[in-house]
Design an enzyme around this catalytic site. Structure first.
Site, PDB file in Angstrom:
ATOM      1  N   ASP A 116      62.989  76.931  25.173  1.00 35.49           N
ATOM      2  CA  ASP A 116      63.524  75.809  24.213  1.00 35.49           C
ATOM      3  C   ASP A 116      64.184  74.961  25.242  1.00 35.49           C
ATOM      4  O   ASP A 116      65.259  75.460  25.761  1.00 35.49           O
ATOM      5  CB  ASP A 116      64.516  76.369  23.282  1.00 35.49           C
ATOM      6  N   HIS A 117      63.963  73.715  25.633  1.00 39.95           N
ATOM      7  CA  HIS A 117      64.341  73.138  26.633  1.00 39.95           C
ATOM      8  C   HIS A 117      65.590  72.607  26.426  1.00 39.95           C
ATOM      9  O   HIS A 117      66.366  72.642  27.396  1.00 39.95           O
ATOM     10  CB  HIS A 117      63.290  71.879  27.157  1.00 39.95           C
ATOM     11  N   HIS A 139      65.999  73.592  18.798  1.00 37.59           N
ATOM     12  CA  HIS A 139      66.799  73.066  19.843  1.00 37.59           C
ATOM     13  C   HIS A 139      68.504  72.886  19.141  1.00 37.59           C
ATOM     14  O   HIS A 139      69.401  73.603  19.642  1.00 37.59           O
ATOM     15  CB  HIS A 139      66.625  71.564  19.864  1.00 37.59           C
TER      16      HIS A 139
HETATM   17  C1  BG6 Z   1      60.931  67.971  21.394  1.00 38.96           C
HETATM   18  C2  BG6 Z   1      60.331  67.596  19.960  1.00 38.96           C
HETATM   19  O1  BG6 Z   1      60.884  69.426  21.274  1.00 38.96           O
HETATM   20  O2  BG6 Z   1      62.240  67.577  21.647  1.00 38.96           O
HETATM   21  C3  BG6 Z   1      60.428  65.859  20.182  1.00 38.96           C
HETATM   22  O3  BG6 Z   1      59.140  67.737  19.843  1.00 38.96           O
HETATM   23  C4  BG6 Z   1      61.692  65.385  20.720  1.00 38.96           C
HETATM   24  O4  BG6 Z   1      60.171  65.223  18.882  1.00 38.96           O
HETATM   25  C5  BG6 Z   1      62.332  66.063  21.837  1.00 38.96           C
HETATM   26  O5  BG6 Z   1      61.696  63.867  20.809  1.00 38.96           O
HETATM   27  C6  BG6 Z   1      63.721  65.528  22.198  1.00 38.96           C
HETATM   28  O6  BG6 Z   1      63.975  66.127  23.281  1.00 38.96           O
HETATM   29  P1  BG6 Z   1      65.029  65.368  24.503  1.00 38.96           P
HETATM   30  O7  BG6 Z   1      65.126  66.086  25.576  1.00 38.96           O
HETATM   31  O8  BG6 Z   1      64.296  64.236  24.785  1.00 38.96           O
HETATM   32  O9  BG6 Z   1      66.223  65.040  23.586  1.00 38.96           O
END
Ligand code: BG6
Length: 483
Positions: free
Chosen positions: A178-179, A241
């Protein structure tokens, strides 16, 4: 940790995720000396590309910092490309040959192989089955497999996925990304809470009135409409997230930073969350911008014309435990809003009035992105002859405090590095997912039922649905103009 002779195989290497995230992250690690220059990196996908064509695809996204350009060529010299099917033996046999040839050449006693599945989840089970059969059958081998959300779309589909994967790879071998867990400020949450007595002491229902976790994006679905339409904002960023941020913010103190100790506490707090009330939500879908320049959600040709998919949602989570009883924690997320920002707002209770005519509340803001910051709104006397107070910031904004030379890894860099080191702390455990889907599945079913609520329209570039202010107020948030 893995050593310096590792085969890193990226499946889905010709796709978007690999191009935009995986390879740039591998390069970032290499550039910073965090990935040995002795590994081999193999991109694998179905498209028939030559090594050179593949490298031309990934090169534009490799970002230099202070290093010189030759770093890029050095990195690319470690990479090669193979094309093959995902669901037949042939490609995997060839891949095995490639790994074995490299391991033999360098006299590797215990092969170490890392497989990054930059693929849609529908392919996970198949690829893992073939990997197990061909590349993980020798004994003593060290294997790690990285997969990325979505992990199912509800409790049942998550469990099916789990049933397919768990006989093949152990929980120890699986790294679920989960990044958000790789983001610098998210990684700082436990330090902030448990490493500062003044915050730790106030981190409970006695001092905190309300919490908001907010995710805003200033752009729409950007060509992903067809996919987004099947999932909506809650599955896209909230069940994963934002819930991760929520657990780190509310869990009890783990005995140590040990991955299991941290993840045990996350699971415990999730178990104490009340089922989410599908009636107490704010839902929206964006329409075209007021000037007509930006398209509405339904203008995307790949989206169902009568779609009631939510591109905005806000709801509160309530935790029934000693620490949090009675403190609403609002999660709100939306696409196509007025700005891109992810932040946490913790509003404290008011102080006793008595000596003050007017005094505002303390609010701690933790900005995850852009420009990481932690600032506390405090009351302070206006300097000079004035006896008035004003709300001002105790401010730790990273860009002001740390110089540009300071390397803050991107989320994917941090996570791939963790995986390389064998540290599971920032990866999602299976029971965490099970419990989060238990929480979200009935909620989503109620919202997505045929007679479920319709989203309120908000224009592209606005602050979101009109009812937001009332919604926040009904969950304990006091706006500064109200004192
Ligand atoms: C992804 C979603 O997991 O996370 C996207 O599928 C979203 O819709 C993105 O834009 C947001 O990640 P970050 O790192 O740009 O905040």
């Amino acid at each position: 940790p893995f050593g310096d002779r590792v085969s890193l195989v990226v499946f889905g290497a010709s796709g978007d995720l690999a191009k935009k995230k995986t390879f740039p992250a591998l390069f970032g690690l290499f550039r910073e000396g965090q990935l040995p220059s002795t590994v081999q990196i193999v991109g694998y996908a179905r498209s028939n590309l030559s090594d050179e064509e593949f490298k031309d695809r990934i090169r534009p996204n490799l970002k230099l910092r202070n290093a010189d350009k030759s770093k890029i060529d050095e990195f690319l010299s470690l990479c090669s490309y193979m094309h093959g099917p995902y669901d037949e033996d042939s490609g995997y046999v060839e891949l095995l040959d490639k790994c074995v040839a490299y391991e033999k050449k360098h006299n590797v006693a215990v092969p170490e192989r890392l497989f990054y599945l930059a693929l849609p989840p529908s392919a996970f089970a198949t690829v893992c089955r073939f990997l197990k059969k061909h590349l993980n059958s020798e004994s003593g081998l060290k294997t790690r497999v990285i997969v990325e959300k979505p992990f199912g779309r509800d409790l049942q589909t998550f469990r099916e996925l789990q049933e397919n994967l768990s006989p093949l790879f152990t929980e120890d071998e699986l790294y679920r990304i989960d990044h958000y867990l790789g983001k610098e400020m998210v990684k700082n949450l436990l330090v902030l809470r448990f490493g500062n007595e003044f915050l730790g002491a106030a981190w409970n229902k006695n001092h905190i009135k309300s919490i908001q976790i907010s995710f805003k994006e200033a752009f729409g679905t950007q060509g992903r409409g067809g996919y987004f339409d099947t999932i909506g904002i809650i599955r896209d960023v909230m069940q994963n997230h934002m819930l991760q941020v929520f657990t780190l913010l509310t869990m009890e103190r783990p005995v140590s930073f040990d991955p299991e100790a941290v993840r045990d506490e996350k699971v415990k707090v999730l178990k104490a969350v009340e089922p989410i009330d599908p009636k107490d939500v704010l839902l929206g879908q964006y329409s075209a911008s007021e000037d007509g320049k930006e398209p509405g959600y339904l203008d995307d040709d790949t989206v169902n014309k009568d779609s009631k998919c939510f591109t905005y949602a806000a709801f509160a989570l309530h935790i029934h435990n000693e620490r949090w009883e009675g403190v609403p924690i609002v999660l709100r997320a939306g696409k196509a809003l007025d700005e891109s920002k992810v932040e946490i707002r913790i509003q404290f209770k008011p102080v006793a009035k008595g000596m003050f005519k007017e005094i505002q509340r303390n609010e701690l803001v933790i900005r995850i992105q852009p420009d990481e910051a932690i600032y506390m709104k405090i009351n302070s006397k206006i300097p000079g002859i004035s006896t008035e107070t004003s709300l001002t910031d105790l401010d730790l904004t990273y860009s002001k405090r740390y110089s540009d030379d300071f390397w803050i890894p991107e989320a994917y860099e941090a996570l791939i590095r963790d995986c390389y080191l064998g540290n599971h702390s920032n990866f999602v455990r299976d029971d965490e997912l099970d419990i989060s889907w238990k929480l979200f599945t009935p909620f989503l079913e109620a919202l997505e039922a045929a007679d479920g609520p319709k989203p309120e329209l908000y224009s592209y570039g606005s602050k979101g649905p009109k009812g937001l202010r009332e919604f926040l107020a009904s969950h304990g948030y006091v706006f500064s103009d109200e004192g």
